[in-house]
Design a protein around this motif. Structure first.
Motif, PDB file in Angstrom:
ATOM      1  N   GLY A 164       4.684   6.373  -2.275  1.00  0.00           N
ATOM      2  CA  GLY A 164       5.059   7.391  -1.310  1.00  0.00           C
ATOM      3  C   GLY A 164       5.990   6.914  -0.217  1.00  0.00           C
ATOM      4  O   GLY A 164       6.858   7.656   0.248  1.00  0.00           O
TER       5      GLY A 164
ATOM      6  N   SER B 129       1.462  11.208  -0.244  1.00  0.00           N
ATOM      7  CA  SER B 129       0.543  10.585   0.724  1.00  0.00           C
ATOM      8  C   SER B 129      -0.558   9.786   0.045  1.00  0.00           C
ATOM      9  O   SER B 129      -1.360   9.131   0.727  1.00  0.00           O
ATOM     10  CB  SER B 129      -0.102  11.664   1.597  1.00  0.00           C
ATOM     11  OG  SER B 129      -0.860  12.572   0.808  1.00  0.00           O
ATOM     12  N   VAL B 130      -0.586   9.809  -1.290  1.00  0.00           N
ATOM     13  CA  VAL B 130      -1.710   9.227  -2.034  1.00  0.00           C
ATOM     14  C   VAL B 130      -1.270   8.011  -2.836  1.00  0.00           C
ATOM     15  O   VAL B 130      -0.294   8.058  -3.589  1.00  0.00           O
ATOM     16  CB  VAL B 130      -2.326  10.271  -2.991  1.00  0.00           C
ATOM     17  CG1 VAL B 130      -3.443   9.648  -3.830  1.00  0.00           C
ATOM     18  CG2 VAL B 130      -2.855  11.461  -2.194  1.00  0.00           C
ATOM     19  N   GLU B 131      -2.014   6.928  -2.689  1.00  0.00           N
ATOM     20  CA  GLU B 131      -1.871   5.782  -3.590  1.00  0.00           C
ATOM     21  C   GLU B 131      -2.753   6.042  -4.800  1.00  0.00           C
ATOM     22  O   GLU B 131      -3.924   6.366  -4.667  1.00  0.00           O
ATOM     23  CB  GLU B 131      -2.300   4.496  -2.895  1.00  0.00           C
ATOM     24  CG  GLU B 131      -2.502   3.364  -3.881  1.00  0.00           C
ATOM     25  CD  GLU B 131      -2.128   2.000  -3.333  1.00  0.00           C
ATOM     26  OE1 GLU B 131      -1.165   1.915  -2.566  1.00  0.00           O
ATOM     27  OE2 GLU B 131      -2.812   1.054  -3.692  1.00  0.00           O
TER      28      GLU B 131
ATOM     29  N   SER C  80      -5.917   8.550  -0.099  1.00  0.00           N
ATOM     30  CA  SER C  80      -4.988   9.418   0.614  1.00  0.00           C
ATOM     31  C   SER C  80      -4.851   8.958   2.059  1.00  0.00           C
ATOM     32  O   SER C  80      -5.847   8.786   2.764  1.00  0.00           O
ATOM     33  CB  SER C  80      -5.473  10.863   0.583  1.00  0.00           C
ATOM     34  OG  SER C  80      -4.604  11.689   1.318  1.00  0.00           O
TER      35      SER C  80
ATOM     36  N   TRP D 178       0.837  -1.197   0.000  1.00  0.00           N
ATOM     37  CA  TRP D 178       0.000   0.000   0.000  1.00  0.00           C
ATOM     38  C   TRP D 178       0.879   1.256   0.000  1.00  0.00           C
ATOM     39  O   TRP D 178       1.826   1.369   0.770  1.00  0.00           O
ATOM     40  CB  TRP D 178      -0.929  -0.003   1.219  1.00  0.00           C
ATOM     41  CG  TRP D 178      -2.053  -0.992   1.071  1.00  0.00           C
ATOM     42  CD1 TRP D 178      -2.098  -2.268   1.535  1.00  0.00           C
ATOM     43  CD2 TRP D 178      -3.291  -0.759   0.386  1.00  0.00           C
ATOM     44  NE1 TRP D 178      -3.285  -2.867   1.177  1.00  0.00           N
ATOM     45  CE2 TRP D 178      -4.044  -1.959   0.473  1.00  0.00           C
ATOM     46  CE3 TRP D 178      -3.841   0.331  -0.291  1.00  0.00           C
ATOM     47  CZ2 TRP D 178      -5.317  -2.087  -0.089  1.00  0.00           C
ATOM     48  CZ3 TRP D 178      -5.114   0.206  -0.846  1.00  0.00           C
ATOM     49  CH2 TRP D 178      -5.832  -0.983  -0.751  1.00  0.00           C
ATOM     50  N   ASN D 179       0.541   2.153  -0.880  1.00  0.00           N
ATOM     51  CA  ASN D 179       1.245   3.425  -1.076  1.00  0.00           C
ATOM     52  C   ASN D 179       2.744   3.249  -1.225  1.00  0.00           C
ATOM     53  O   ASN D 179       3.542   4.024  -0.682  1.00  0.00           O
ATOM     54  CB  ASN D 179       0.942   4.424   0.043  1.00  0.00           C
ATOM     55  CG  ASN D 179       1.321   5.841  -0.357  1.00  0.00           C
ATOM     56  OD1 ASN D 179       1.297   6.186  -1.549  1.00  0.00           O
ATOM     57  ND2 ASN D 179       1.690   6.661   0.601  1.00  0.00           N
TER      58      ASN D 179
END
Length: 444
Positions: free
Chosen positions: A146, A235-237, A259, A142-143
């Motif tokens: 970032g 901060s956003v996938e 986010s 996940w993400n």
């Protein structure tokens, strides 16, 4: 006869057939079978198994979660060491690390465990994926765009080496093994029996925006996405997904962003698509629960199905990429098939970590073709082959977790990293005790 605390089967023993196929997620199973299976109970069993393999003249293959699409762990003339019992989890509040066994499932086991401590680890998107294969292959969690590769959060690991020795690996202990383990996946020449992972504070709020576009707008949306993704904060996938929405009989292109604590403002770039007004549906800046995201992933990755998968890290202009990719979002071979175009811009904007995984560009394309019966196989295979043939000229390499080198080899490391990997492998496994890759990744 070697005595094991766990269970051991040779080919022909009662229970061998079930043991060989145990926990394989992909129900498109190959004909390959090992010579024996060891369901190890502890690290001592693993070490004894490696020594037995040497005495018998077998190579060693390893199964952590059984989630690889190509069934990496099923190899001929091997001892299959099955780590199904390695499910320990132990959180240490002193340094916010968690010890996990390789068969721990990231979404179903580790995430709820860490939630009880207010901590988070970027586990794999499919909640059933085991931590062993996920981390050894680098880990697009996940993400990832970032926070970085999941393997970057590995503090240390316990490994049984090719000579049956049990060692601790980290940046300061057996650093060569530690470097190779983080990214070589099934090519790693050791058995990891436990990982220690750095965790991060659990997010306070998740915010999501989703736009569902009709397939005929795919080229326009993908061209916009190619530029707009650079405006989305770390901060956003972010992903563009080709799928057939529930209740529909036609593929759609879904632009989806989640986010982590960035709030609605962090999703503003999604509103700039010039055809946003033509979306079939849109939810903008809405709160969402992580459990809901995981439930959606479970629905998208159903058990008891037949999977084909491939992927590429892509480089090119929108004029080059969009014609190559658009058909993969508008013409899907089954209702469950989905494709993903993910962004890695923030990941590439910082120094690369010193580990084997090393080839990404800032665009990642993956296709997951999901059939239900053997009669679907030829159509699914042909569709995926055609899709990757269009993308391959733009590929800089691939991610091990979504690859099958028996069908399409691609680079998994830079040339320098591959040379270093071969040097470490030759030093640490000079007899080739570990089975290595199923098919050969491209290295040139």
């Amino acid at each position: 006869m070697t005595a094991f605390t766990g269970a051991f089967w040779r080919s022909g023993d009662t229970g061998f057939a079930d043991a060989a196929l145990s926990r394989l997620f992909n129900h498109r199973r190959p004909e390959r079978r090992p010579a024996a299976v060891l369901r190890a109970a502890d690290a001592a069993d693993v070490a004894a198994g490696v020594r037995l393999a040497a005495a018998e003249g077998w190579k060693v293959a390893v199964r952590s979660g059984g989630h690889s699409w190509a069934a990496w762990s099923l190899r001929e003339d091997t001892l299959l060491i099955d780590l199904a019992l390695f499910t320990r989890m132990a959180y240490d509040p002193a340094d916010a690390t968690v010890a996990v066994g390789p068969a721990v499932r990231g979404g179903l086991d580790l995430d709820p465990y860490l939630a009880g401590y207010g901590r988070f680890f970027p586990v794999g998107h499919a909640p059933t994926v085991g931590m062993g294969g996920f981390l050894l292959q680098g880990g697009i969690g996940w993400n990832c765009r970032g926070w970085g590769w999941a393997a970057e959060f590995v503090e240390s690991m316990d490994v049984v080496t090719a000579d049956g020795e049990r060692v601790r690996c980290s940046e300061t202990e057996n650093a060569d093994l530690f470097w190779a383990a983080r990214g070589s996946g099934p090519g790693f020449f050791g058995v990891v029996t436990e990982f220690r992972l750095r965790t991060r504070p659990r997010f306070r709020q998740l915010t999501r925006s989703t736009y569902v576009y009709p397939g005929e707008l795919a080229s326009e949306v993908l061209a916009w996405y190619h530029a707009a993704r650079h405006e989305v904060p770390p901060s956003v996938e972010l992903a563009a997904v080709g799928c057939t929405p529930p209740g529909s009989d036609a593929p759609a292109l879904v632009v989806d962003a989640v986010s982590f604590d960035g709030g609605p403002a962090s999703l503003a770039a999604l509103d700039t698509c010039p055809v946003a007004g033509k979306a079939l549906a849109a939810t903008v800046g809405r709160p969402v629960e992580f459990a809901a995201l995981q439930a959606a992933q479970l629905r998208s990755n159903p058990d008891y199905h037949r999977y084909f998968a491939d992927n590429a890290f892509l480089a090119g202009t929108a004029a080059e990429l969009v014609p190559a990719l658009a058909p993969a979002f508008t013409d899907l071979p089954t209702a469950r098939t989905f494709t993903v175009l993910g962004d890695f811009t923030p990941l590439l904007s910082r120094p690369s970590p010193d580990m084997a995984v090393s080839v990404p560009t800032d665009l990642y394309f993956a296709a997951y073709v999901i059939g239900e019966t053997p009669e679907d196989d030829a159509r699914c295979r042909a569709w995926l082959d055609g899709t990757m043939a269009r993308a391959a000229p733009l590929s800089a390499g691939c991610y091990l977790g979504d690859s099958d080198f028996t069908v399409r080899p691609d680079r998994i490391m830079t040339d320098a990293a591959w040379s270093r990997f071969e040097e470490v492998r030759a030093a640490r496994d000079p007899e080739g005790r570990f089975a290595g890759y199923l098919g050969d990744p491209a290295h040139y």
